[in-house]
Design an enzyme around this catalytic site. Structure first.
Site, mmCIF file in Angstrom:
data_model
loop_
_atom_site.group_PDB
_atom_site.id
_atom_site.type_symbol
_atom_site.label_atom_id
_atom_site.label_comp_id
_atom_site.label_asym_id
_atom_site.label_seq_id
_atom_site.Cartn_x
_atom_site.Cartn_y
_atom_site.Cartn_z
ATOM 1 C CB SER A 150 10.814 -10.849 10.798
ATOM 2 O OG SER A 150 9.415 -10.648 10.686
ATOM 3 C CG HIS A 166 11.708 -10.903 5.102
ATOM 4 N ND1 HIS A 166 12.329 -9.541 5.857
ATOM 5 C CD2 HIS A 166 10.472 -11.035 6.337
ATOM 6 C CE1 HIS A 166 11.763 -8.872 6.456
ATOM 7 N NE2 HIS A 166 10.769 -10.105 7.039
ATOM 8 C CD GLU A 185 15.208 -7.394 4.139
ATOM 9 O OE1 GLU A 185 15.555 -6.206 4.150
ATOM 10 O OE2 GLU A 185 15.411 -8.560 4.451
ATOM 11 C CG ASN A 227 13.090 -6.467 9.866
ATOM 12 O OD1 ASN A 227 12.224 -5.497 9.721
ATOM 13 N ND2 ASN A 227 12.720 -7.459 9.957
HETATM 14 C C1 CAA Z 1 8.564 -6.679 10.950
HETATM 15 C C2 CAA Z 1 9.486 -7.336 9.419
HETATM 16 O O1 CAA Z 1 9.827 -8.486 8.899
HETATM 17 C C3 CAA Z 1 9.250 -6.424 7.497
HETATM 18 C C4 CAA Z 1 8.114 -5.838 7.984
HETATM 19 O O2 CAA Z 1 7.234 -5.854 8.172
HETATM 20 S S1 CAA Z 1 8.421 -4.361 8.546
HETATM 21 C C5 CAA Z 1 7.558 -3.403 8.334
HETATM 22 C C6 CAA Z 1 6.776 -2.607 6.975
HETATM 23 N N1 CAA Z 1 5.809 -2.398 6.454
HETATM 24 C C7 CAA Z 1 5.709 -0.659 6.309
HETATM 25 O O3 CAA Z 1 6.587 0.198 6.986
HETATM 26 C C8 CAA Z 1 4.293 -0.344 6.581
HETATM 27 C C9 CAA Z 1 4.368 1.474 6.744
HETATM 28 N N2 CAA Z 1 2.601 1.787 6.239
HETATM 29 C C10 CAA Z 1 2.178 2.351 5.072
HETATM 30 O O4 CAA Z 1 3.231 2.366 3.897
HETATM 31 C C11 CAA Z 1 0.859 2.871 4.927
HETATM 32 O O5 CAA Z 1 0.712 3.286 6.211
HETATM 33 C C12 CAA Z 1 -0.075 1.699 5.132
HETATM 34 C C13 CAA Z 1 0.428 1.464 3.131
HETATM 35 C C14 CAA Z 1 0.283 0.465 5.514
HETATM 36 C C15 CAA Z 1 -1.201 1.865 4.924
HETATM 37 O O6 CAA Z 1 -1.272 3.193 3.732
HETATM 38 P P1 CAA Z 1 -2.153 4.802 4.836
HETATM 39 O O7 CAA Z 1 -2.522 5.513 3.190
HETATM 40 O O8 CAA Z 1 -1.598 4.799 5.945
HETATM 41 O O9 CAA Z 1 -4.000 3.366 4.561
HETATM 42 P P2 CAA Z 1 -5.174 3.564 3.217
HETATM 43 O O10 CAA Z 1 -5.507 4.875 2.605
HETATM 44 O O11 CAA Z 1 -6.138 2.466 3.759
HETATM 45 O O12 CAA Z 1 -4.210 2.309 3.099
HETATM 46 C C16 CAA Z 1 -3.118 2.155 1.763
HETATM 47 C C17 CAA Z 1 -3.521 1.194 0.923
HETATM 48 O O13 CAA Z 1 -3.186 0.078 1.179
HETATM 49 C C18 CAA Z 1 -4.002 -0.614 0.836
HETATM 50 N N3 CAA Z 1 -3.716 -1.062 2.260
HETATM 51 C C19 CAA Z 1 -3.640 -1.215 3.785
HETATM 52 N N4 CAA Z 1 -3.715 -2.140 4.599
HETATM 53 C C20 CAA Z 1 -3.491 -3.000 3.478
HETATM 54 C C21 CAA Z 1 -3.868 -4.969 4.463
HETATM 55 N N5 CAA Z 1 -3.522 -4.644 5.316
HETATM 56 N N6 CAA Z 1 -3.386 -5.972 3.584
HETATM 57 C C22 CAA Z 1 -3.677 -4.912 1.813
HETATM 58 N N7 CAA Z 1 -4.410 -3.739 1.795
HETATM 59 C C23 CAA Z 1 -4.100 -2.621 2.717
HETATM 60 C C24 CAA Z 1 -5.526 -0.146 1.385
HETATM 61 O O14 CAA Z 1 -6.100 -0.494 0.782
HETATM 62 C C25 CAA Z 1 -5.055 1.344 0.471
HETATM 63 O O15 CAA Z 1 -5.384 0.560 -0.938
HETATM 64 P P3 CAA Z 1 -5.113 1.802 -2.393
HETATM 65 O O16 CAA Z 1 -3.753 3.429 -2.599
HETATM 66 O O17 CAA Z 1 -5.229 0.668 -3.059
HETATM 67 O O18 CAA Z 1 -6.472 2.691 -2.284
HETATM 68 N N1 NAI Z 2 4.396 -9.215 11.778
HETATM 69 C C1 NAI Z 2 4.829 -9.037 10.762
HETATM 70 O O1 NAI Z 2 4.753 -7.489 10.434
HETATM 71 C C2 NAI Z 2 5.892 -9.439 9.952
HETATM 72 C C3 NAI Z 2 6.155 -11.202 10.117
HETATM 73 N N2 NAI Z 2 7.025 -12.085 9.478
HETATM 74 C C4 NAI Z 2 6.727 -12.745 9.838
HETATM 75 O O2 NAI Z 2 6.348 -13.511 8.986
HETATM 76 C C5 NAI Z 2 5.671 -15.173 10.049
HETATM 77 C C6 NAI Z 2 4.623 -14.955 10.478
HETATM 78 O O3 NAI Z 2 4.841 -13.611 11.349
HETATM 79 P P1 NAI Z 2 2.817 -13.139 11.426
HETATM 80 O O4 NAI Z 2 2.412 -13.452 10.114
HETATM 81 O O5 NAI Z 2 2.974 -12.097 11.570
HETATM 82 O O6 NAI Z 2 2.359 -13.950 12.737
HETATM 83 P P2 NAI Z 2 1.204 -14.929 13.378
HETATM 84 O O7 NAI Z 2 1.062 -15.278 14.775
HETATM 85 O O8 NAI Z 2 -0.318 -13.561 12.373
HETATM 86 O O9 NAI Z 2 0.668 -16.151 12.297
HETATM 87 C C7 NAI Z 2 1.391 -16.802 12.465
HETATM 88 C C8 NAI Z 2 0.518 -18.477 11.994
HETATM 89 O O10 NAI Z 2 1.262 -19.165 11.808
HETATM 90 C C9 NAI Z 2 0.393 -20.417 12.653
HETATM 91 N N3 NAI Z 2 1.087 -21.682 12.526
HETATM 92 C C10 NAI Z 2 1.490 -21.748 13.758
HETATM 93 N N4 NAI Z 2 2.728 -23.397 13.551
HETATM 94 C C11 NAI Z 2 1.880 -23.430 12.289
HETATM 95 C C12 NAI Z 2 2.376 -24.580 12.007
HETATM 96 N N5 NAI Z 2 2.934 -25.706 12.059
HETATM 97 N N6 NAI Z 2 2.856 -24.745 9.796
HETATM 98 C C13 NAI Z 2 1.398 -23.503 9.834
HETATM 99 N N7 NAI Z 2 1.089 -22.710 10.920
HETATM 100 C C14 NAI Z 2 1.496 -23.045 11.592
HETATM 101 C C15 NAI Z 2 -0.059 -19.983 14.339
HETATM 102 O O11 NAI Z 2 -0.971 -20.989 13.688
HETATM 103 C C16 NAI Z 2 -0.898 -18.682 13.120
HETATM 104 O O12 NAI Z 2 -2.455 -18.659 12.507
HETATM 105 C C17 NAI Z 2 7.379 -15.012 11.248
HETATM 106 O O13 NAI Z 2 8.513 -15.543 10.707
HETATM 107 C C18 NAI Z 2 7.221 -13.367 11.235
HETATM 108 O O14 NAI Z 2 8.514 -13.387 11.160
HETATM 109 C C19 NAI Z 2 7.768 -11.079 8.676
HETATM 110 C C20 NAI Z 2 7.548 -9.685 7.500
HETATM 111 C C21 NAI Z 2 6.243 -8.962 8.357
#
Ligand code: CAA
Ligand code: NAI
Length: 288
Positions: free
Chosen positions: A116, A137, A149, A187
């Site tokens: 991330s 990503h 990304e 992010n």
């Molecule tokens: C931290 C990082 O490095 C980067 C990141 O990831 S940042 C985070 C980026 N993500 C976001 O911004 C997500 C924002 N949220 C959303 O877009 C929506 O809330 C969401 C898509 C997660 C869920 O949508 P919702 O309308 O609230 O719920 P819901 O109707 O149950 O789900 C919509 C669809 O997604 C699917 N879905 C929801 N969660 C799911 C999951 N964990 N896995 C697989 N499918 C999923 C559902 O099955 C549903 O599918 P259909 O439309 O085909 O029926």
């Molecule tokens: N949580 C999020 O929304 C997002 C996370 N990421 C990135 O994805 C990566 C994973 O994040 P999450 O799935 O949220 O974490 P998580 O904590 O859910 O899963 C990480 C997994 O990696 C395993 N692990 C640790 N060491 C390992 C090794 N040596 N080999 C194989 N597996 C190992 C752990 O046992 C755990 O099951 C991180 O780098 C995170 O920054 C990227 C996009 C979105």
């Protein structure tokens, strides 16, 4: 293609599902049997939901699951065309993984990381193939979110970038080209916004529900910033803020003390059952 996914957590299991759904042979590896099983059953549940919604048939579900081989053996990565590392967000661990992969994988294998926030260049120097190391990503939840990304480190070759871009398109995702920088694109925008929402909550300006409703109804966000922090994991959000803060040294990236407090108290969001909202009771917006 044969793809190895390292880490069967939130992201790794979702990414494995995406590749398997698109006809790729997948090796899903975690360090312990129980972690691999948890990731695999998460995929099973997701696919069962798709069957229920008549998006796929029971047969297709079985075929997709058949494409995924759960394992704890890293050696299984040896003959893969691509490895996508989605293990914990820790540079020391990622470097150890990449150094090991470099030794066991064929010379053509591309080594991608789903980090991330960490430096692709720094991860790449732990290998003898920095030209074949790249950021891929995905966004959470990986089976749903369209963006990937594609991040070039200092030495990533154009050939590696082109191969990953083409593969991303074939998965039905949109790949955007990103030069390495802290927080990449999404992010750097999204996580400071979540941090700001935490500050608004801490200042007593509005309740968590109202902050989230405000952003849903006033800015058309699918879920509010606090629920999004809970979805990403508040530990992951804090880590990204720390990276932005340390790399840029700009006080606008200061992690809010309430964010730190939540992480210290292990209220990390959905994965621990509680963050800014409670997911145990399944009563709040977006809680599943
Ligand atoms: C931290 C990082 O490095 C980067 C990141 O990831 S940042 C985070 C980026 N993500 C976001 O911004 C997500 C924002 N949220 C959303 O877009 C929506 O809330 C969401 C898509 C997660 C869920 O949508 P919702 O309308 O609230 O719920 P819901 O109707 O149950 O789900 C919509 C669809 O997604 C699917 N879905 C929801 N969660 C799911 C999951 N964990 N896995 C697989 N499918 C999923 C559902 O099955 C549903 O599918 P259909 O439309 O085909 O029926
Ligand atoms: N949580 C999020 O929304 C997002 C996370 N990421 C990135 O994805 C990566 C994973 O994040 P999450 O799935 O949220 O974490 P998580 O904590 O859910 O899963 C990480 C997994 O990696 C395993 N692990 C640790 N060491 C390992 C090794 N040596 N080999 C194989 N597996 C190992 C752990 O046992 C755990 O099951 C991180 O780098 C995170 O920054 C990227 C996009 C979105």
């Amino acid at each position: 293609m044969k793809i190895c996914i390292l880490g069967a957590g939130t992201m790794g299991s979702g990414i494995a599902q995406v590749f398997a759904q698109n006809g790729h042979e997948v090796v899903l590896r975690d360090i312990k049997e129980e972690f691999v099983e948890k990731g695999y059953s998460f995929i099973e549940k997701n696919l069962a939901r798709m069957v229920k919604k008549e998006k796929i048939t029971e047969n297709e579900k079985a075929e997709i699951l058949n494409m995924i081989k759960p394992t704890t053996v890293l050696q299984e990565a040896a003959d893969c065309d691509l490895v996508v590392e989605a293990a914990v967000e820790n540079m020391k661990i990622k470097k150890e993984i990449f150094s090991e992969l470099d030794k066991i994988c064929g010379e053509k294998t591309i080594l991608a990381t789903n980090t991330s926030s960490l430096s692709i260049t720094d991860i790449a120097v732990s290998t003898n193939r920095p030209d074949k190391v790249i950021g891929m990503h995905f966004f959470n939840p990986a089976p749903v979110m369209k963006l990937v990304e594609i991040i070039k480190g200092l030495s990533t070759s154009d050939e590696t970038f082109a191969a990953v871009k083409e593969l991303t398109g074939s998965l039905g995702k949109e790949g955007v080209a990103v030069e390495e920088a802290p927080g990449f694109v999404v992010n750097r925008i999204l996580v400071p916004m979540i941090n700001e929402a935490v500050g608004i909550l801490a200042d007593g300006i509005a309740s968590a529900e109202d902050i989230d409703n405000a952003m849903k109804l006033g800015a058309n966000h699918p879920i509010g910033p606090l629920a999004l922090g809970d979805l990403i994991g508040l530990d992951v959000c804090l880590f990204i803020m720390e990276i932005l803060n340390n790399e840029y040294g700009d006080p606008k990236y200061r992690p809010h003390p309430l964010l730190r407090k939540m992480v210290r108290g292990n209220k990390l969001g959905r994965k621990t059952g509680e963050g800014f909202f409670n997911y145990r009771e399944k009563v709040l917006v977006g809680a599943k």
